[in-house]
Design an enzyme around this catalytic site. Sequence first.
Site, PDB file in Angstrom:
ATOM      1  N   ASN A   9     -10.495  34.784 -77.919  1.00  0.00           N
ATOM      2  CA  ASN A   9     -10.635  35.011 -79.369  1.00  0.00           C
ATOM      3  C   ASN A   9     -12.100  35.335 -79.656  1.00  0.00           C
ATOM      4  O   ASN A   9     -12.943  34.447 -79.628  1.00  0.00           O
ATOM      5  CB  ASN A   9     -10.190  33.739 -80.109  1.00  0.00           C
ATOM      6  CG  ASN A   9     -10.475  33.806 -81.604  1.00  0.00           C
ATOM      7  OD1 ASN A   9     -10.781  34.875 -82.148  1.00  0.00           O
ATOM      8  ND2 ASN A   9     -10.365  32.668 -82.275  1.00  0.00           N
ATOM      9  N   LYS A  11     -13.445  36.156 -82.390  1.00  0.00           N
ATOM     10  CA  LYS A  11     -13.874  35.826 -83.760  1.00  0.00           C
ATOM     11  C   LYS A  11     -14.642  37.027 -84.346  1.00  0.00           C
ATOM     12  O   LYS A  11     -14.343  38.154 -83.980  1.00  0.00           O
ATOM     13  CB  LYS A  11     -14.678  34.532 -83.776  1.00  0.00           C
ATOM     14  CG  LYS A  11     -13.942  33.419 -83.014  1.00  0.00           C
ATOM     15  CD  LYS A  11     -14.473  32.060 -83.273  1.00  0.00           C
ATOM     16  CE  LYS A  11     -13.654  31.052 -82.464  1.00  0.00           C
ATOM     17  NZ  LYS A  11     -13.988  29.681 -82.749  1.00  0.00           N
ATOM     18  N   HIS A  95      -5.118  29.756 -87.166  1.00  0.00           N
ATOM     19  CA  HIS A  95      -6.365  29.274 -86.561  1.00  0.00           C
ATOM     20  C   HIS A  95      -7.063  28.341 -87.556  1.00  0.00           C
ATOM     21  O   HIS A  95      -7.042  28.578 -88.763  1.00  0.00           O
ATOM     22  CB  HIS A  95      -7.275  30.448 -86.198  1.00  0.00           C
ATOM     23  CG  HIS A  95      -8.440  30.010 -85.364  1.00  0.00           C
ATOM     24  ND1 HIS A  95      -9.555  29.435 -85.918  1.00  0.00           N
ATOM     25  CD2 HIS A  95      -8.636  30.024 -84.019  1.00  0.00           C
ATOM     26  CE1 HIS A  95     -10.395  29.108 -84.940  1.00  0.00           C
ATOM     27  NE2 HIS A  95      -9.864  29.459 -83.779  1.00  0.00           N
ATOM     28  N   GLU A  97     -10.011  27.976 -88.425  1.00  0.00           N
ATOM     29  CA  GLU A  97     -10.990  28.608 -89.324  1.00  0.00           C
ATOM     30  C   GLU A  97     -10.284  29.293 -90.495  1.00  0.00           C
ATOM     31  O   GLU A  97     -10.798  29.325 -91.613  1.00  0.00           O
ATOM     32  CB  GLU A  97     -11.867  29.585 -88.519  1.00  0.00           C
ATOM     33  CG  GLU A  97     -12.840  28.825 -87.631  1.00  0.00           C
ATOM     34  CD  GLU A  97     -13.257  29.529 -86.351  1.00  0.00           C
ATOM     35  OE1 GLU A  97     -13.089  30.762 -86.248  1.00  0.00           O
ATOM     36  OE2 GLU A  97     -13.759  28.830 -85.444  1.00  0.00           O
ATOM     37  N   GLU A 167      -5.497  23.209 -80.691  1.00  0.00           N
ATOM     38  CA  GLU A 167      -6.943  23.330 -80.799  1.00  0.00           C
ATOM     39  C   GLU A 167      -7.479  22.228 -81.712  1.00  0.00           C
ATOM     40  O   GLU A 167      -7.499  22.399 -82.939  1.00  0.00           O
ATOM     41  CB  GLU A 167      -7.320  24.690 -81.397  1.00  0.00           C
ATOM     42  CG  GLU A 167      -6.935  25.869 -80.540  1.00  0.00           C
ATOM     43  CD  GLU A 167      -7.840  27.066 -80.816  1.00  0.00           C
ATOM     44  OE1 GLU A 167      -8.491  27.528 -79.880  1.00  0.00           O
ATOM     45  OE2 GLU A 167      -7.925  27.508 -81.977  1.00  0.00           O
ATOM     46  N   GLY A 173     -15.993  25.263 -80.865  1.00  0.00           N
ATOM     47  CA  GLY A 173     -17.359  25.749 -81.013  1.00  0.00           C
ATOM     48  C   GLY A 173     -18.398  24.642 -81.054  1.00  0.00           C
ATOM     49  O   GLY A 173     -19.548  24.866 -81.407  1.00  0.00           O
ATOM     50  N   SER A 212     -13.814  24.693 -76.962  1.00  0.00           N
ATOM     51  CA  SER A 212     -14.899  24.587 -75.982  1.00  0.00           C
ATOM     52  C   SER A 212     -14.417  24.636 -74.529  1.00  0.00           C
ATOM     53  O   SER A 212     -14.940  23.926 -73.680  1.00  0.00           O
ATOM     54  CB  SER A 212     -15.748  23.340 -76.256  1.00  0.00           C
ATOM     55  OG  SER A 212     -16.357  23.441 -77.539  1.00  0.00           O
ATOM     56  N   GLY A 234     -16.024  31.117 -77.718  1.00  0.00           N
ATOM     57  CA  GLY A 234     -17.369  31.487 -77.258  1.00  0.00           C
ATOM     58  C   GLY A 234     -17.413  32.038 -75.842  1.00  0.00           C
ATOM     59  O   GLY A 234     -18.052  33.072 -75.586  1.00  0.00           O
TER      60      GLY A 234
HETATM   61  P1  PGA Z   1     -14.385  27.851 -78.747  1.00  0.00           P
HETATM   62  O1  PGA Z   1     -13.317  28.438 -79.790  1.00  0.00           O
HETATM   63  O2  PGA Z   1     -13.865  28.131 -77.359  1.00  0.00           O
HETATM   64  O3  PGA Z   1     -15.659  28.601 -79.036  1.00  0.00           O
HETATM   65  O4  PGA Z   1     -14.497  26.391 -79.012  1.00  0.00           O
HETATM   66  C1  PGA Z   1     -11.930  28.312 -79.550  1.00  0.00           C
HETATM   67  C2  PGA Z   1     -11.159  28.931 -80.703  1.00  0.00           C
HETATM   68  O5  PGA Z   1     -11.581  28.815 -81.844  1.00  0.00           O
HETATM   69  O6  PGA Z   1     -10.100  29.546 -80.487  1.00  0.00           O
END
Ligand code: PGA
Length: 250
Positions: A9, A11, A95, A97, A167, A173, A212, A234
Amino acid sequence: MRRPVIAGNWKMHGSRAGNADLVAPIVEAVRGGLPCEVLVFPPYVFLPQVLEQAADSGLGVGAQNVSDRSSGAYTGEVSAAMLADVGASHVLVGHSERRALYGEDDATVAAKFAAALSAGLTPILCVGETRDERESGRTESVVARQLAAVIEAVGARDLGRGLLAYEPVWAIGTGLTATPEQAQAVHAFLREEIARRDATIGNSLRILYGGSVKADNAATLFACEDVDGGLVGGASLKPEEFLAICRAAA
Ligand code: PGA
């Protein structure tokens, strides 16, 4: 056997020049053979570019969001049929976010999941608890509620046409990863929740862990019985690290 999936992803990151360098080594590795299905989720505007790079390679390309409506006066929205029309195969829905920053509630997420299915896309439903919810012992009730909203909308059988991603919001993140034990416990719980409605789907649905995921923690997470791969934020922007995560899905 559930074939693992690693989904990147991006983002709101990327550029035409940068995407070319990011996707080329992934396409090459997918062509050479990886132990998992590999998907990338660029921002909407880059979908045609990435789809062209990925053409006939086996690398799947999806969108990070989709409208719950089919067409009409919805300025700024993109429908599932449009995504299918340009060649996307998958779409993320729910998601954290989107839920936290753009006010998407369970009903909206369920409508998006249904819209994706009607257009022939494979939705990846994301669920997860915040730190507060975990600390107050509400992890299971939160993810069960998020899952139930989609099952009520489409049924357990059609849930099985998509994928599920657990998640934990506190791990996204932040560099804080769920321990393999924490991830496995929630994945097993989600699988049970599905299995009591439809045993076949409960057993076959692929449940990804996200939050993460890095090259150095991927193998222990993916070794958990009910963890069928990862949704990677990330680390999906660094091709070597992303590919190391894909190889850890063996
Ligand atoms: P992250 O994000 O690996 O940066 O923690 C995961 C996601 O939001 O799908």
